[in-house]
Write a protein that holds these residues in place. Structure first.
Motif, PDB file in Angstrom:
ATOM      1  N   TYR A 128       0.842  -1.205   0.000  1.00  0.00           N
ATOM      2  CA  TYR A 128       0.000   0.000   0.000  1.00  0.00           C
ATOM      3  C   TYR A 128       0.871   1.247   0.000  1.00  0.00           C
ATOM      4  O   TYR A 128       0.638   2.195  -0.760  1.00  0.00           O
ATOM      5  N   ASP A 129       1.899   1.223   0.832  1.00  0.00           N
ATOM      6  CA  ASP A 129       2.815   2.363   0.896  1.00  0.00           C
ATOM      7  C   ASP A 129       3.543   2.556  -0.439  1.00  0.00           C
ATOM      8  O   ASP A 129       3.619   3.677  -0.960  1.00  0.00           O
ATOM      9  N   GLN A 130       4.038   1.468  -1.025  1.00  0.00           N
ATOM     10  CA  GLN A 130       4.772   1.567  -2.279  1.00  0.00           C
ATOM     11  C   GLN A 130       3.874   1.946  -3.448  1.00  0.00           C
ATOM     12  O   GLN A 130       4.224   2.826  -4.247  1.00  0.00           O
ATOM     13  N   TYR A 131       2.735   1.281  -3.557  1.00  0.00           N
ATOM     14  CA  TYR A 131       1.812   1.616  -4.647  1.00  0.00           C
ATOM     15  C   TYR A 131       1.350   3.067  -4.542  1.00  0.00           C
ATOM     16  O   TYR A 131       1.192   3.756  -5.559  1.00  0.00           O
ATOM     17  N   SER A 132       1.122   3.544  -3.326  1.00  0.00           N
ATOM     18  CA  SER A 132       0.679   4.925  -3.133  1.00  0.00           C
ATOM     19  C   SER A 132       1.723   5.907  -3.650  1.00  0.00           C
ATOM     20  O   SER A 132       1.405   6.878  -4.351  1.00  0.00           O
ATOM     21  N   ARG A 133       2.975   5.644  -3.308  1.00  0.00           N
ATOM     22  CA  ARG A 133       4.045   6.549  -3.746  1.00  0.00           C
ATOM     23  C   ARG A 133       4.266   6.477  -5.252  1.00  0.00           C
ATOM     24  O   ARG A 133       4.509   7.496  -5.908  1.00  0.00           O
ATOM     25  N   ILE A 134       4.183   5.261  -5.806  1.00  0.00           N
ATOM     26  CA  ILE A 134       4.374   5.105  -7.250  1.00  0.00           C
ATOM     27  C   ILE A 134       3.276   5.834  -8.018  1.00  0.00           C
ATOM     28  O   ILE A 134       3.545   6.564  -8.988  1.00  0.00           O
ATOM     29  N   LEU A 135       2.041   5.650  -7.579  1.00  0.00           N
ATOM     30  CA  LEU A 135       0.918   6.307  -8.258  1.00  0.00           C
ATOM     31  C   LEU A 135       0.967   7.814  -8.084  1.00  0.00           C
ATOM     32  O   LEU A 135       0.698   8.573  -9.026  1.00  0.00           O
ATOM     33  N   ALA A 136       1.317   8.263  -6.875  1.00  0.00           N
ATOM     34  CA  ALA A 136       1.384   9.703  -6.629  1.00  0.00           C
ATOM     35  C   ALA A 136       2.479  10.363  -7.458  1.00  0.00           C
ATOM     36  O   ALA A 136       2.331  11.502  -7.928  1.00  0.00           O
ATOM     37  N   SER A 137       3.585   9.653  -7.662  1.00  0.00           N
ATOM     38  CA  SER A 137       4.705  10.202  -8.421  1.00  0.00           C
ATOM     39  C   SER A 137       4.460  10.186  -9.926  1.00  0.00           C
ATOM     40  O   SER A 137       4.882  11.101 -10.639  1.00  0.00           O
ATOM     41  N   ASN A 138       3.795   9.133 -10.402  1.00  0.00           N
ATOM     42  CA  ASN A 138       3.644   8.949 -11.843  1.00  0.00           C
ATOM     43  C   ASN A 138       2.270   9.310 -12.394  1.00  0.00           C
ATOM     44  O   ASN A 138       2.104   9.400 -13.614  1.00  0.00           O
ATOM     45  N   CYS A 139       1.312   9.482 -11.510  1.00  0.00           N
ATOM     46  CA  CYS A 139      -0.048   9.832 -11.942  1.00  0.00           C
ATOM     47  C   CYS A 139      -0.536  11.027 -11.132  1.00  0.00           C
ATOM     48  O   CYS A 139      -1.576  10.963 -10.464  1.00  0.00           O
ATOM     49  N   SER A 140       0.218  12.113 -11.183  1.00  0.00           N
ATOM     50  CA  SER A 140      -0.085  13.283 -10.367  1.00  0.00           C
ATOM     51  C   SER A 140      -1.416  13.937 -10.736  1.00  0.00           C
ATOM     52  O   SER A 140      -1.951  14.733  -9.961  1.00  0.00           O
ATOM     53  N   PHE A 141      -1.962  13.585 -11.902  1.00  0.00           N
ATOM     54  CA  PHE A 141      -3.240  14.146 -12.341  1.00  0.00           C
ATOM     55  C   PHE A 141      -4.422  13.502 -11.617  1.00  0.00           C
ATOM     56  O   PHE A 141      -5.536  14.018 -11.656  1.00  0.00           O
ATOM     57  N   LEU A 142      -4.181  12.361 -10.961  1.00  0.00           N
ATOM     58  CA  LEU A 142      -5.257  11.669 -10.265  1.00  0.00           C
ATOM     59  C   LEU A 142      -5.554  12.323  -8.914  1.00  0.00           C
ATOM     60  O   LEU A 142      -4.633  12.760  -8.217  1.00  0.00           O
ATOM     61  N   PRO A 143      -6.828  12.380  -8.538  1.00  0.00           N
ATOM     62  CA  PRO A 143      -7.173  12.885  -7.202  1.00  0.00           C
ATOM     63  C   PRO A 143      -6.534  11.997  -6.134  1.00  0.00           C
ATOM     64  O   PRO A 143      -6.350  10.790  -6.350  1.00  0.00           O
ATOM     65  N   GLN A 144      -6.213  12.592  -5.005  1.00  0.00           N
ATOM     66  CA  GLN A 144      -5.540  11.842  -3.945  1.00  0.00           C
ATOM     67  C   GLN A 144      -6.362  10.646  -3.478  1.00  0.00           C
ATOM     68  O   GLN A 144      -5.814   9.563  -3.224  1.00  0.00           O
ATOM     69  N   SER A 145      -7.677  10.810  -3.377  1.00  0.00           N
ATOM     70  CA  SER A 145      -8.523   9.709  -2.936  1.00  0.00           C
ATOM     71  C   SER A 145      -8.464   8.539  -3.916  1.00  0.00           C
ATOM     72  O   SER A 145      -8.471   7.372  -3.500  1.00  0.00           O
ATOM     73  N   THR A 146      -8.372   8.849  -5.196  1.00  0.00           N
ATOM     74  CA  THR A 146      -8.276   7.789  -6.208  1.00  0.00           C
ATOM     75  C   THR A 146      -6.952   7.044  -6.077  1.00  0.00           C
ATOM     76  O   THR A 146      -6.901   5.813  -6.205  1.00  0.00           O
TER      77      THR A 146
END
Length: 294
Positions: free
Chosen positions: A91-109
């Motif tokens: 969860y921690d790793q996927y969250s950081r990967i998505l936040a870094s590479n998909c910055s256009f996504l809302p945080q909740s998503t």
């Protein structure tokens, strides 16, 4: 609660604890939980499979003797330790990967997607849950000597046999992870502010307990179906929908009968997730202090 809420996007872009910290804290928390709650889980399992009362299930376990109480503990100990380790770590790793590479996504998503992905990844551990189910079934107490014997015996039916019940586990893991990580911080925010280590531990216990008990209750029928699917050895693989309908019909077509055993399950979940959440936070604080030398 901890870092897993609103700070995850910032954490993805700045320094954070090494990946192994999340995995270690999650696994350690699950280990303590299983040792404490396994006997209660065995009673609940008997209720799920046979539709009997808590008193009848307790009598079954008691009559089998003290030597059988922890029969089958190794698979859940391995499975749950690894599973919760993956749950928090991924969860921690996927969250950081998505936040870094998909910055256009809302945080909740980002957070919900990370939770679902971590739960789906946990499904690789289905064989442990499969063997646990078999060893907890008293009809097979004399058929399998131990965990390794059960593993090897299942293999004779083909590799796919290890993953019987996978559909039910996928339906459970991803959504339940999303609810857990989405709610535990919110529940914690509703509790009084803690100013002492004991107060913090109690707060984490309550937030984990309430969230876990809620999830466990909502997904209880899924686990009933999963237990029935995994209690079968060999033969045709039945779908989740087929098994659900079969159990539903057996229980007089009443949805409430799909919740037989939910009260004990709710109680176990309160204890289990309270222990997991508080132990996770305590271990993480200890490791953070050790790493920083504070």
């Amino acid at each position: 609660m901890s870092h897993q809420g609103s700070t995850i996007t910032a954490a993805a872009m700045t320094g954070h604890a090494p990946d192994w910290v999340e995995y270690t804290c999650g696994g350690g928390a699950a280990f303590f939980n299983i040792i404490i709650t396994f006997p209660l889980h065995k009673i609940i399992f008997r209720q799920q499979v046979f539709g009997i009362t808590g008193a009848e299930a307790f009598k079954q376990v008691r009559n089998e003797g003290l030597s059988q109480v922890y029969r089958g503990v190794l698979p859940p100990l391995l499975q749950k330790t690894c599973s919760v380790s993956l749950m928090f770590g991924l969860y921690d790793q996927y969250s950081r990967i998505l936040a870094s590479n998909c910055s256009f996504l809302p945080q909740s998503t980002v957070l919900h997607t990370a939770a679902i992905l971590s739960g789906t990844t946990e499904a690789i551990l289905v064989p442990f849950e499969r063997v646990q189910t078999i060893l907890q079934d008293q009809r097979r107490n004399h058929r399998y000597n131990n965990t390794l014997h059960a593993f090897s015996s299942l293999g004779k039916h083909g590799f796919r046999e290890y993953y019987r019940g996978l559909s039910a586990i996928l339906l459970r893991n991803g959504p339940s992870n999303a609810v857990f990580f989405g709610l535990r911080d919110k529940v914690g925010a509703l509790l009084p502010e803690a100013t002492t280590p004991t107060g913090n531990a109690s707060k984490h216990f309550v937030s984990g307990a309430v969230t876990g008990a809620f999830i466990s209750t909502v997904f209880f029928p899924v686990n009933v179906v999963k237990s029935r699917m995994q209690s079968k050895i060999g033969g045709k693989f039945r779908s989740f929908a087929y098994t659900f309908r079969k159990i539903y019909n057996e229980r007089n077509c009443k949805l409430r009968n799909m919740f037989v055993g939910v009260h004990l399950n709710y109680s176990r979940a309160l204890i289990s997730w309270g222990i997991i959440n508080s132990a996770y936070e305590i271990l993480k604080k200890m490791l953070d202090e050790t790493r920083t030398g504070s």
